[in-house]
Design an enzyme around this catalytic site. Structure first.
Site, PDB file in Angstrom:
ATOM      1  N   CYS A 185       9.757  -3.414 -10.354  1.00 27.49           N
ATOM      2  CA  CYS A 185      11.071  -3.074  -9.803  1.00 27.49           C
ATOM      3  C   CYS A 185      12.088  -4.076 -10.325  1.00 27.49           C
ATOM      4  O   CYS A 185      12.899  -4.602  -9.570  1.00 27.49           O
ATOM      5  CB  CYS A 185      11.040  -2.998  -8.281  1.00 27.49           C
ATOM      6  SG  CYS A 185      10.491  -4.493  -7.469  1.00 27.49           S
ATOM      7  N   GLY A 204       0.762  -1.239   0.000  1.00 31.60           N
ATOM      8  CA  GLY A 204       0.000   0.000   0.000  1.00 31.60           C
ATOM      9  C   GLY A 204       0.795   1.292   0.000  1.00 31.60           C
ATOM     10  O   GLY A 204       0.227   2.366   0.190  1.00 31.60           O
TER      11      GLY A 204
HETATM   12  C1  LIG Z   1       5.098  -5.233  -6.349  1.00 29.82           C
HETATM   13  S1  LIG Z   1       3.849  -5.731  -5.246  1.00 29.82           S
HETATM   14  C2  LIG Z   1       2.893  -4.268  -5.081  1.00 29.82           C
HETATM   15  C3  LIG Z   1       3.491  -3.201  -4.201  1.00 29.82           C
HETATM   16  C4  LIG Z   1       2.522  -2.085  -3.905  1.00 29.82           C
HETATM   17  N1  LIG Z   1       1.975  -1.523  -5.142  1.00 29.82           N
HETATM   18  C5  LIG Z   1       3.122  -0.981  -3.080  1.00 29.82           C
HETATM   19  O1  LIG Z   1       3.529   0.046  -3.638  1.00 29.82           O
HETATM   20  O2  LIG Z   1       3.169  -1.098  -1.839  1.00 29.82           O
HETATM   21  C6  LIG Z   1       2.831  -6.772  -6.245  1.00 29.82           C
HETATM   22  C7  LIG Z   1       1.569  -7.270  -5.563  1.00 29.82           C
HETATM   23  O3  LIG Z   1       0.772  -7.944  -6.552  1.00 29.82           O
HETATM   24  C8  LIG Z   1       0.081  -8.983  -5.918  1.00 29.82           C
HETATM   25  N2  LIG Z   1      -0.408  -9.940  -6.928  1.00 29.82           N
HETATM   26  C9  LIG Z   1       0.072 -11.181  -7.213  1.00 29.82           C
HETATM   27  N3  LIG Z   1      -0.697 -11.771  -8.148  1.00 29.82           N
HETATM   28  C10 LIG Z   1      -1.679 -10.896  -8.467  1.00 29.82           C
HETATM   29  C11 LIG Z   1      -2.811 -10.943  -9.345  1.00 29.82           C
HETATM   30  N4  LIG Z   1      -3.062 -12.026 -10.088  1.00 29.82           N
HETATM   31  N5  LIG Z   1      -3.631  -9.875  -9.391  1.00 29.82           N
HETATM   32  C12 LIG Z   1      -3.375  -8.775  -8.659  1.00 29.82           C
HETATM   33  N6  LIG Z   1      -2.325  -8.684  -7.803  1.00 29.82           N
HETATM   34  C13 LIG Z   1      -1.487  -9.728  -7.704  1.00 29.82           C
HETATM   35  C14 LIG Z   1       1.104  -9.544  -4.954  1.00 29.82           C
HETATM   36  O4  LIG Z   1       0.457 -10.272  -3.923  1.00 29.82           O
HETATM   37  C15 LIG Z   1       1.805  -8.281  -4.460  1.00 29.82           C
HETATM   38  O5  LIG Z   1       1.204  -7.823  -3.271  1.00 29.82           O
END
Ligand SMILES: C[S@@+](CC[C@H](N)C(=O)[O-])C[C@H]1O[C@@H](n2cnc3c(N)ncnc32)[C@H](O)[C@@H]1O
Lengths: 147, 295
Positions: free
Chosen positions: B225, B110
């Site tokens: 990233c 988040g």
């Molecule tokens: C890079 S992190 C996001 C970081 C967040 N945007 C932040 O700034 O704090 C990617 C997220 O995508 C989620 N994710 C994994 N598979 C997904 C899917 N099929 N649909 C949506 N989100 C997914 C993961 O659980 C993870 O929490």
């Protein structure tokens, strides 16, 4: 959906919030909690949470959450407690302490140097910290560092 | 680390890139204006004797010398959020406005959700989606600590997110996280072309859905990233039939253009409008950011 004036009345009665503090928000009841959200049209999909959990109705009296007090508690005019730095550290560590004050027994808004720390319970001359575990600042525990 | 060799041809000053991998990153935080004015927070830090530096390119970013900024009272009060410097870029490129409806398709924990909420001045609606139940609790706790009152949380597979009208969508996709190696050097050993291929399938599904959901003229930002072109330019290329790219750049932060060629394969020339942020150019982590406009 919950009638905003019912919610406001509870907060006004306990904390003396001025009119208008809750305007522009809507309230939802889920299980035993009330949630507050910006008053906006919601798409019809399913939700895990709606805004911020602001109070619990599980027990009597109702209990405000620390996160809601950090947002709305600064407007409180009654049942507020102002701590010095030693008292604040105890409160932040989740401890109880003897504290003479003129609050009514029950939940209070706890301040330190002008900022709201969170929710306390005032009972029999004692202030009992209600900070949720993950918000406590015990002296040498790990802080978290998410990105 | 040897895995990074595959980027020798595409990353400028590659030796410096390699060197900086073993230098730890400074802690950075974002000032949370949902709860406190920027000037009041800076004053609190000064009075509290907490040493910090303001980021040159973003008024709400600070660099802290504290080893454990998560232990500061200002963190507990929700006045700051610990967030990697370049991770503050995608919301700025998304540019959400107060009153809009914004979808954050991959939201937990988040950092970007709450930055979006702040840019919207707690008005309008941010739909923060996260399929993983265990990760939803971190998302929720950050939204609550930071006082976000315009955020709702949903739990869908982003590829199947239901049809709703949205002005902007952020796809901060799950990725191989190579850009986080300065925090976690073990990351390189978990990377492989196969892993990037698998992630690319998921990322493409997420981005296609995001483009589908945005209204015509709406903005979609895709970010990761990682450096892997398979997870970046190749994913973005897959939606260029229904969206066009716009330049990503922020004054004061150095970026490299997106790739238009990878391993002998020629990609769309438009992809140079994407931005690649490298750790040795700004002393940060690594990021890739693309800004798309739905046709
Ligand atoms: C890079 S992190 C996001 C970081 C967040 N945007 C932040 O700034 O704090 C990617 C997220 O995508 C989620 N994710 C994994 N598979 C997904 C899917 N099929 N649909 C949506 N989100 C997914 C993961 O659980 C993870 O929490």
């Amino acid at each position: 959906m919950v009638d905003p004036s019912d919610i406001f009345e509870l907060w006004r009665a306990r904390f003396g919030l001025p009119d208008g503090v809750f305007s522009g928000y809507r309230f939802f009841r889920r299980a035993q909690s009330i949630w507050v959200l910006r008053d906006e049209k919601l798409p019809r999909i399913s939700y895990e949470t709606l805004g911020l959990r602001m109070m619990s109705l599980k027990d009597r009296p109702w209990k405000p959450t620390t996160c809601a007090l950090q947002v709305f508690g600064k407007y409180a005019t009654r049942n507020t407690v102002h701590l010095d730095s030693v008292q604040a550290s105890r409160f932040l560590a989740g401890e109880s302490q003897h504290l003479p004050c003129d609050c009514e027994p029950g939940y209070v808004v706890v301040f330190y140097s002008g900022e709201v720390l969170g929710c306390g319970l005032y009972s029999h001359g004692k202030l009992i910290s209600q900070l949720p575990k993950e918000r406590r600042m015990a002296s040498c525990e790990d802080g978290d560092g998410d990105t | 680390m040897d895995y990074a060799e595959r980027y020798r041809e595409i990353i400028p000053e590659f030796d410096r890139f390699q060197e900086i991998q073993s230098c730890p990153l400074a802690a950075t935080a974002r000032i949370n204006e949902l709860k406190i004015d920027r000037s009041r927070l800076l004053e609190r830090l000064r009075v509290g004797g907490i040493s910090f530096e303001q980021l040159g390119w973003y008024s709400h970013g600070i660099r802290l010398s504290s080893e454990k900024p998560g232990k500061l009272l200002d963190y507990m009060l929700g006045f700051i959020h610990i967030q990697e410097e370049v991770s503050m870029v995608p919301p700025l490129i998304l540019g959400p406005l107060p009153g809009e409806r914004v979808l954050d398709l991959c939201a937990s924990p988040g950092g970007k959700t709450t930055q979006i909420s702040q840019m919207m001045k707690n008005q309008g609606l941010v739909v923060a989606n996260e399929p993983s139940l265990s990760r939803i609790s971190a998302l929720r706790s950050n939204c609550e600590r930071l006082g976000a009152l315009n955020v709702v949380i949903t739990r869908y597979d982003g590829r199947q997110f239901p049809e709703i009208d949205v002005d902007r969508v952020l796809v901060d996709a799950p990725c191989s996280s190579e850009g986080r190696a300065r925090r976690d050097p073990g990351i390189w050993s978990r990377c492989s072309p196969k892993r990037s291929q698998d992630l690319a399938a998921l990322q493409t599904g997420l981005l296609k859905r995001a483009v589908k959901l945005a209204k015509p003229g709406g903005v979609i930002v895709y970010s990761t990233c990682t450096y892997a072109p398979e997870e970046n330019e190749l994913v973005v290329q897959s939606v260029l039939d229904s969206a066009r790219l716009e330049q990503v750049a922020l004054p004061g932060l150095k970026e490299c253009p997106g790739l238009t060629e990878w391993q002998g394969r020629i990609l769309s020339d438009e992809l140079k409008l994407c931005a690649r942020y490298y750790p040795h150019q700004n002393d940060t982590g690594g990021f890739f950011v693309a800004r798309l406009i739905k046709e």
